[in-house]
Every structure is written in structure tokens, then in C-alpha cells.
Write an enzyme that holds these catalytic residues in place. Structure first.
Site, short mmCIF file in Angstrom:
data_model
loop_
_atom_site.label_atom_id
_atom_site.label_comp_id
_atom_site.label_asym_id
_atom_site.label_seq_id
_atom_site.Cartn_x
_atom_site.Cartn_y
_atom_site.Cartn_z
N ASP A 18 35.66 46.75 50.48
CA ASP A 18 34.97 45.51 50.80
C ASP A 18 35.53 44.99 52.12
O ASP A 18 36.73 44.72 52.24
CB ASP A 18 35.22 44.49 49.68
CG ASP A 18 34.32 43.26 49.79
OD1 ASP A 18 33.42 43.26 50.63
OD2 ASP A 18 34.55 42.30 49.03
N MET A 19 34.67 44.84 53.12
CA MET A 19 35.11 44.36 54.43
C MET A 19 35.53 42.89 54.33
O MET A 19 34.94 42.12 53.58
CB MET A 19 34.02 44.54 55.46
CG MET A 19 33.46 45.95 55.56
SD MET A 19 34.74 47.20 55.81
CE MET A 19 35.39 46.71 57.40
N TYR A 23 31.05 39.62 58.92
CA TYR A 23 30.26 39.09 60.03
C TYR A 23 31.16 38.43 61.07
O TYR A 23 30.94 38.55 62.27
CB TYR A 23 29.23 38.08 59.50
CG TYR A 23 28.03 38.68 58.82
CD1 TYR A 23 26.77 38.11 58.96
CD2 TYR A 23 28.13 39.80 58.00
CE1 TYR A 23 25.66 38.63 58.31
CE2 TYR A 23 27.03 40.33 57.35
CZ TYR A 23 25.79 39.75 57.51
OH TYR A 23 24.70 40.28 56.87
N ARG A 60 39.03 28.75 56.30
CA ARG A 60 39.10 28.43 54.87
C ARG A 60 40.32 27.56 54.54
O ARG A 60 40.28 26.78 53.60
CB ARG A 60 39.15 29.73 54.05
CG ARG A 60 37.90 30.58 54.16
CD ARG A 60 37.99 31.82 53.31
NE ARG A 60 36.92 32.76 53.63
CZ ARG A 60 36.67 33.88 52.95
NH1 ARG A 60 37.41 34.17 51.90
NH2 ARG A 60 35.70 34.68 53.31
N ASP A 127 28.38 45.27 54.03
CA ASP A 127 29.83 45.18 54.15
C ASP A 127 30.61 45.69 52.95
O ASP A 127 31.79 45.39 52.79
CB ASP A 127 30.25 43.75 54.46
CG ASP A 127 29.82 42.76 53.37
OD1 ASP A 127 29.11 43.19 52.44
OD2 ASP A 127 30.21 41.59 53.46
N GLU A 128 29.98 46.47 52.08
CA GLU A 128 30.72 47.04 50.95
C GLU A 128 30.24 48.45 50.63
O GLU A 128 29.05 48.76 50.72
CB GLU A 128 30.63 46.15 49.71
CG GLU A 128 29.24 45.91 49.21
CD GLU A 128 29.21 45.05 47.94
OE1 GLU A 128 30.20 45.08 47.17
OE2 GLU A 128 28.21 44.36 47.73
#
Length: 342
Positions: A18-19, A23, A60, A127-128
């Protein structure tokens, strides 16, 4: 509805890669000045600053999130700036009035081409990626098993091994001991080989593309996907067979793939099952009575960590989304106005 597939083997080695904030990473590679900065990628619709579709880990920390818990839509750029005034907002490219995801799709293809060097790849989204490393792990175990390695890559020693006691002592040394156990059973030895292989692949992805990624390594796709998001960013976690129940039993029903919608709600309301472990109290026949033969068996299986889904050889993403919203005065109120954008 879910399809019940029995395990073809309990010695498979499956990784889910998983990246990390993909984005954002793509945009940061194009604009290196964004690295280390609170950054978010926003939709091409600029209303209220655009909806956030990817948020960097730096942002975040200030409380910027894609989704607002008390609201159904994503946080928008203007709200993100209120929470984090220094945030950098990058808009998704636009082509012919629609979002153009080409740069992200192409960047994902770069990653897949590297991962595919070691096993069969299934590109689940931009992206996975699922990766079947069974053959590569078996070859390593036969020719160069972990316990015979004189030098161990530092990246693999950063692995998180689910269920491994870390109460005292050197964490890396405990991981090394687990990876190099000569008395481990065949399944754990294969997972240890998988951990070595995935660590090297992740480093290769970083070297060739500048993108970091996280991974879960387990005996099936379901467990690998659950694990990949547990320690992000740039981490990997291994799920030994002995730790499967410890992972699943406390897991909220809605966190399981395919149980986030009506089926999961039904399990909560009709059966009072709020965690995956709660399903263990029901027999397979009972679950079949409620949800049909196939879905009942599937539920019985997943509560025990059983999932026989194969990694399909697919290098293109199964799906990607693109939407357009028309808020406020731009709302579409007639059939004629809708047809213009169809």
C-alpha cells in the site's frame, strides 16, 4: 455478495503493498519543495478550496483529515487552511473538464513493474498491489534460508511481527531471532522469507521511484490487506498463523472488507455481532440460514482467517474513481442540465 473460497494452501505467502499518501508523494516528486511540508491534494472542483483526496502525514499532525467524522463528505481546502494555515494545496490535474489521474496511474505502474520482478501482481487500485511471493519464498527457503544469512538487511529488522513479545530487550534483536529460527515450522519460515523479499522490494521502489510504501505479509490476501495499514508509513508487518485469531477477534465488523455496508449492518443488528470474533459463536449452518449457503460459509471462514482468493495477474488497476459535484448555485436541477455533463 462475497464468494466463499477455501484456502488452497496454508503455506502461501501473500503481500499487500500500500503506497503511503500516494497522490501527495507523486506531487512531491514533481515539486521537491513540497517534501516535508504539510500538503494535501484536492479535487479539481475548487468550491471551498476543493475536497481533500490525499493528506500528507505532516498535515495530519495538525488535524487535517480527508473525512470529517460528523459530515458525510471530505474536508475541503478552506477548512484545511483553518486547521493548518501553512498547508500546501495541490489540485488534481484537469483534462477536458474532468480529473486527469494519468500521472498517478503512471506512477503506480512504475511501482508495479518493480514488484512484479518477484511474483505475480494484482493491481487492486492506483496505489495498492497484491503480490504472490509463494514461489520466491520457497526458492529462498530452499537455496538461502534466513537462518543461514550472515548479514541481515536493516529494513527487514524493522518489521513488525504480530504477536511477537517485545516487553523487554532489543526489538530488532527479537525480530532477528524470529526471522532466523531454525526450529520454526514451514509456514513461519516461508513468511520470514517473504519479509526479507518485501523489505528489499520496498527499498528498491524507494530507490527507483522515490516513493515509500507499507506492506502486510501473510498467508492470504485478506490478512495481508488488514496488516498493511497497521503501521504506516514506510513499515511492514508479518502475520504468523499463530497470531491470526488475535488480529481478527477484536476487529470491528465494519473494518472488514465487504462488511462496511448492508451486510455488516445486518450482522450488527440481526446477530449482535460487532467484532469479527463475535462471529465465532455462530455455527456455519446458522450463518447459512441467515445469509445463504455461500455468504454464510464465507462469514464462517473469515472469522477464522480463512480466505482462498488468488492473486490475479493484473497490472492495470481494477477500478479508479472520478466524480464531479455541482454545489450551491451550480446545482443541476433539470434533466437538460444533467445531459450536458453526461
Amino acid at each position: 455478495m462475497p464468494v466463499a473460497r477455501p484456502e488452497t494452501s496454508d503455506s502461501r505467502v501473500i503481500a499487500h503493498v500500500d503506497m503511503d499518501c500516494f497522490y501527495v508523494q507523486v506531487e512531491q516528486r514533481q515539486q521537491p519543495n513540497l517534501r516535508g511540508q504539510p500538503t494535501a491534494v484536492v479535487q479539481y472542483n475548487s468550491w471551498k478550496g476543493g475536497g481533500l483526496i490525499a493528506v500528507s502525514y505532516e498535515a495530519r499532525k495538525f488535524g487535517v483529515k480527508r473525512n470529517i467524522p460528523w459530515f458525510s463528505s471530505s474536508m475541503r481546502g478552506d477548512e484545511a487552511k483553518q486547521v493548518c494555515p501553512q498547508i500546501q494545496l495541490v489540485q488534481v490535474p484537469v483534462a477536458r473538464g474532468k480529473a486527469d489521474l494519468s500521472i498517478y496511474r503512471d506512477a503506480g505502474s512504475e511501482v508495479v513493474s518493480i514488484l512484479a520482478r518477484k511474483g505475480r501482481c494484482e493491481r487492486a487500485s492506483i496505489d495498492e498491489v497484491y503480490l504472490d511471493l509463494t514461489d520466491a519464498a520457497q526458492t529462498m527457503l530452499a537455496e538461502n534460508p534466513p537462518e543461514s544469512l550472515e548479514v541481515t538487511n536493516e529494513e527487514v529488522l524493522k518489521s513488525h511481527v504480530l504477536g511477537l513479545s517485545l516487553d523487554a530487550g532489543d526489538v530488532k534483536e527479537k525480530v532477528r531471532e524470529w526471522l532466523h529460527r531454525s526450529d520454526a515450522d514451514q509456514r513461519d519460515k516461508l513468511l520470514a522469507c517473504g519479509a526479507h523479499i518485501v523489505a528489499k522490494l520496498r527499498l528498491q521502489v524507494l530507490k527507483e521511484t522515490e516513493f515509500s510504501c507499507s506492506a502486510g505479509i501473510a498467508h492470504n490476501k485478506m490478512l495481508a490487506k488488514l496488516a498493511s495499514g497497521m503501521n504506516k508509513p514506510a513499515q511492514q508487518i508479518v502475520v504468523p498463523f499463530s497470531s491470526v485469531m488475535g488480529l481478527l477477534q477484536p476487529l470491528p465488523i465494519k473494518k472488514m472488507k465487504q462488511l462496511g455496508g448492508k451486510l455488516g449492518t445486518s450482522l450488527q443488528i440481526d446477530l449482535g455481532a460487532n467484532t469479527v470474533g463475535d462471529l465465532l459463536q455462530f455455527s456455519e449452518a446458522k450463518l447459512q440460514d441467515h445469509y445463504g449457503l455461500n455468504t454464510g460459509t464465507w462469514l464462517w471462514n473469515i472469522a477464522r482467517g480463512i480466505n482462498g482468493d488468488e492473486v490475479e495477474g493484473r497490472l492495470l488497476p481494477k477500478s479508479h474513481g472520478s466524480g464531479k459535484t455541482f454545489p450551491g448555485p451550480r446545482a443541476l436541477k433539470t434533466i437538460a442540465s444533467v445531459s450536458i455533463f453526461s
